[in-house]
Each structure stands twice: as structure tokens, then as C-alpha cells.
Design an enzyme around this catalytic site. Sequence first.
Site, PDB file in Angstrom:
ATOM      1  N   HIS A   1     -15.271  33.157   8.298  1.00  0.00           N
ATOM      2  CA  HIS A   1     -16.039  31.923   7.665  1.00  0.00           C
ATOM      3  C   HIS A   1     -17.297  32.342   8.493  1.00  0.00           C
ATOM      4  CE1 HIS A   1     -13.733  28.720   5.873  1.00  0.00           C
ATOM      5  NE2 HIS A   1     -12.534  29.254   6.739  1.00  0.00           N
TER       6      HIS A   1
ATOM      7  N   HIS B   1      -8.947  35.687   7.448  1.00  0.00           N
ATOM      8  CA  HIS B   1     -10.321  35.556   6.667  1.00  0.00           C
ATOM      9  C   HIS B   1     -11.452  35.297   7.941  1.00  0.00           C
ATOM     10  CE1 HIS B   1      -8.837  31.389   7.141  1.00  0.00           C
ATOM     11  NE2 HIS B   1     -10.052  31.018   7.125  1.00  0.00           N
TER      12      HIS B   1
ATOM     13  N   GLN C   1     -11.579  25.730  12.152  1.00  0.00           N
ATOM     14  CA  GLN C   1     -10.711  26.347  11.288  1.00  0.00           C
ATOM     15  C   GLN C   1      -9.685  27.122  12.325  1.00  0.00           C
ATOM     16  OE1 GLN C   1     -10.091  27.009   7.812  1.00  0.00           O
ATOM     17  NE2 GLN C   1     -11.052  25.019   8.104  1.00  0.00           N
TER      18      GLN C   1
ATOM     19  N   TYR D   1     -16.596  22.120  10.146  1.00  0.00           N
ATOM     20  CA  TYR D   1     -15.342  22.571   9.552  1.00  0.00           C
ATOM     21  C   TYR D   1     -15.025  24.036   9.881  1.00  0.00           C
ATOM     22  CZ  TYR D   1     -12.648  24.702   5.553  1.00  0.00           C
ATOM     23  OH  TYR D   1     -11.931  25.182   4.861  1.00  0.00           O
TER      24      TYR D   1
END
Length: 145
Positions: free
Chosen positions: A64, A62, A130, A126
Site C-alpha cells: 500500500h 501486497h 494494514q 488505513y
Amino acid sequence: MNDRNKSTAHTTWNCKYHIVFAPKYRRKILYNQKREIVGKILRKLCEWKDVEIIEAEVCPDHVHMLVAIPPKLSVASFMGYLKGKSSLELFDIIPELKNRYRNRVFWCRGYYVDTAGKNADRIKAYIQQQLEDDKLGEQQSMFGG
């Protein structure tokens, strides 16, 4: 007006969004060279639309992004553009992906988006964490943890 606000001729704005999207079937494919290629493509496409990438991380399955999107663009139209154009570029640069992804669609259909508001610094931290969390998770699963 503070230093976080941006301006155009008639508008002052501060629109930050935390966006998460993934390759189709959530395949863990974004490693090494592919990770670098995806990063370059996303940076270029954001630059073309005057979208500032505040923080971003390409994880194995994924992506971000914390981005500042000008108010002249809707999040939905920006994401359609970002995912559509990046898919086409990925298939041109890495031809073997065409066999794994039919119809030249690399990304999942949807995405997650949230407004950052006053939490932009927390979201930035954050996102930075990750990739490290993903690496720790992989190590634990390899060693039965």
C-alpha cells in the site's frame, strides 16, 4: 495556497494517490529482509522521480502506498517505472527469486489506484493499520478463529 500544495516553476499542485500492488500469484513473500529490501528500493525509486511517499506499508502479499505524484508524470507511467525497476533490482539483490518468477517479472500485471482528495488522512490511517490487520488474520487462521 496551503501547506499541502506543492509548486514547480509554473504549477501549483496537490495530487495524492492511494496505490496497491502485489507480487505475482499474490505470493506471501514480503517478510523480514525482503520486506526491508522492497521498502528501500521503492523509497529510492520514488525519490528519483520526485514522488513523495506520504505513507506506505509492505504487507506479506501486497504493498500500500499513499503518494504525491507530480502532474508531469501520469500514474500509469510512474507505476510502470516503479514495478519494472523494482523487479529488476529485487532479482539482482535476491537471486533465488529468479527461479520463482519467470521472465524477471516480480509484480502482478495490474494495480489499484484511487485519488486521495480530502481523504488523505483517512487513507494514511488505513495504510498504517494494514500490517496489524494482516498479523491478526494470520493468528486467527493459525488458531482456527
